[in-house]
Design an enzyme around this catalytic site. Structure first.
Site, PDB file in Angstrom:
ATOM      1  N   SER A   1      49.151  54.013  57.032  1.00  0.00           N
ATOM      2  CA  SER A   1      48.794  55.242  56.328  1.00  0.00           C
ATOM      3  C   SER A   1      49.041  56.438  57.228  1.00  0.00           C
ATOM      4  O   SER A   1      48.974  56.334  58.465  1.00  0.00           O
ATOM      5  CB  SER A   1      47.311  55.201  55.936  1.00  0.00           C
ATOM      6  OG  SER A   1      46.880  56.464  55.448  1.00  0.00           O
TER       7      SER A   1
ATOM      8  N   TYR B   1      38.395  54.029  58.399  1.00  0.00           N
ATOM      9  CA  TYR B   1      39.661  53.736  57.719  1.00  0.00           C
ATOM     10  C   TYR B   1      40.851  54.156  58.573  1.00  0.00           C
ATOM     11  O   TYR B   1      41.811  53.393  58.755  1.00  0.00           O
ATOM     12  CB  TYR B   1      39.699  54.458  56.373  1.00  0.00           C
ATOM     13  CG  TYR B   1      41.017  54.361  55.649  1.00  0.00           C
ATOM     14  CD1 TYR B   1      41.334  53.223  54.902  1.00  0.00           C
ATOM     15  CD2 TYR B   1      41.943  55.401  55.681  1.00  0.00           C
ATOM     16  CE1 TYR B   1      42.537  53.133  54.226  1.00  0.00           C
ATOM     17  CE2 TYR B   1      43.133  55.322  55.009  1.00  0.00           C
ATOM     18  CZ  TYR B   1      43.440  54.185  54.280  1.00  0.00           C
ATOM     19  OH  TYR B   1      44.633  54.100  53.614  1.00  0.00           O
TER      20      TYR B   1
END
Length: 250
Positions: A144, A158
């Site tokens: 990501s 995350y």
């Protein structure tokens, strides 16, 4: 690019969003597919119907990929169904919830790590013996933009796990290269139309993020699926240990 006709792919988290788009792309490119899912059979059933319309083989398998025994079973079932594996797409991941460091507890910290990293390690560990028999195989991991930039406030856990995916990819490419297995990653930015952003991103936040994207738009799931299919098709190629950033030029 090598031909994917007749190649065998396992895609995790393929019931919706990026995973489903990847499975669609691999089917159109000629793959037979093992579809892993955890919540909801609607997407997997649609993929099986698409496979049948294209003359491909597809089946779906449910498992909690944070459960080691479940991973062992689902990878075995997928490999048995396909008769081996040429491609693995590690798509499963999630933010769970936004929480600042001051509010972080070990339960959430461990849960996010298990969803994003432990699951990837377990699936890859179980898939490698099958991939090693393929005479050229490809693993693609979902990282990501948050793993590069740190993400928005509240996404600490995350972001750390997605940064770890970058290192996991690089390290594993060195380890598995002698077995003919290439390992790469993609790092999406703002990709709308996914469960992740439907759950965790407001329209106001998305609009503000788009202002900083040079291409002046958010991405969609097919913007991510196309590079993954490319990396999968390079099963006999020379690209490994790399991460393709898919973020509109951020």
């Amino acid at each position: 690019m090598g031909s994917l006709v007749g190649k065998r792919a396992l895609v995790t988290g393929a019931e919706q969003g990026i995973g489903k788009a990847v499975a669609e792309g691999l089917l159109h490119a000629g793959c037979d597919i093992a579809i892993h899912y955890f919540m909801g059979e609607e997407g997997p059933k649609e993929l099986v119907a698409l496979a049948e319309s294209l003359g491909r083989r597809a089946s779906y398998f449910c498992a909690d990929l944070t459960d080691e025994a479940a991973v062992v079973e689902v990878v075995r079932e997928a490999s048995d169904f396909l008769g081996g594996l040429d491609v693995l797409v590690n798509n499963v991941g999630g933010l769970v919830e936004r929480r600042l460091l001051s509010d972080m507890d070990l339960a959430l910290w461990q849960k996010v790590n298990d969803i994003n990293m432990t699951s990837m390690m377990l699936v890859t560990r179980e898939a490698v013996p099958h991939l090693a028999k393929a005479n050229g195989a490809s693993i693609v991991n979902l990282a990501s933009l948050a793993g590069r930039k740190g993400g928005h406030p509240g996404s600490l856990a995350y972001s750390i796990t997605k940064g770890a995916v970058l290192t996991f990819t690089r390290a594993l490419s060195n380890e598995l290269g002698p077995q003919g297995i290439r390992v790469n990653a993609v790092a999406p930015g703002l990709i709308l139309g996914t469960r992740f952003h439907n759950t965790h991103t407001t329209k106001e936040s998305a609009d503000e993020t788009i202002k900083g994207i040079p291409l002046d738009r958010a991405g969609d799931v097919y913007d991510v699926a196309r590079p993954i299919v490319f990396l999968a098709s390079e099963y006999d190629g020379f690209i490994t240990g790399e991460t393709i950033d898919i973020n509109g030029g951020v």
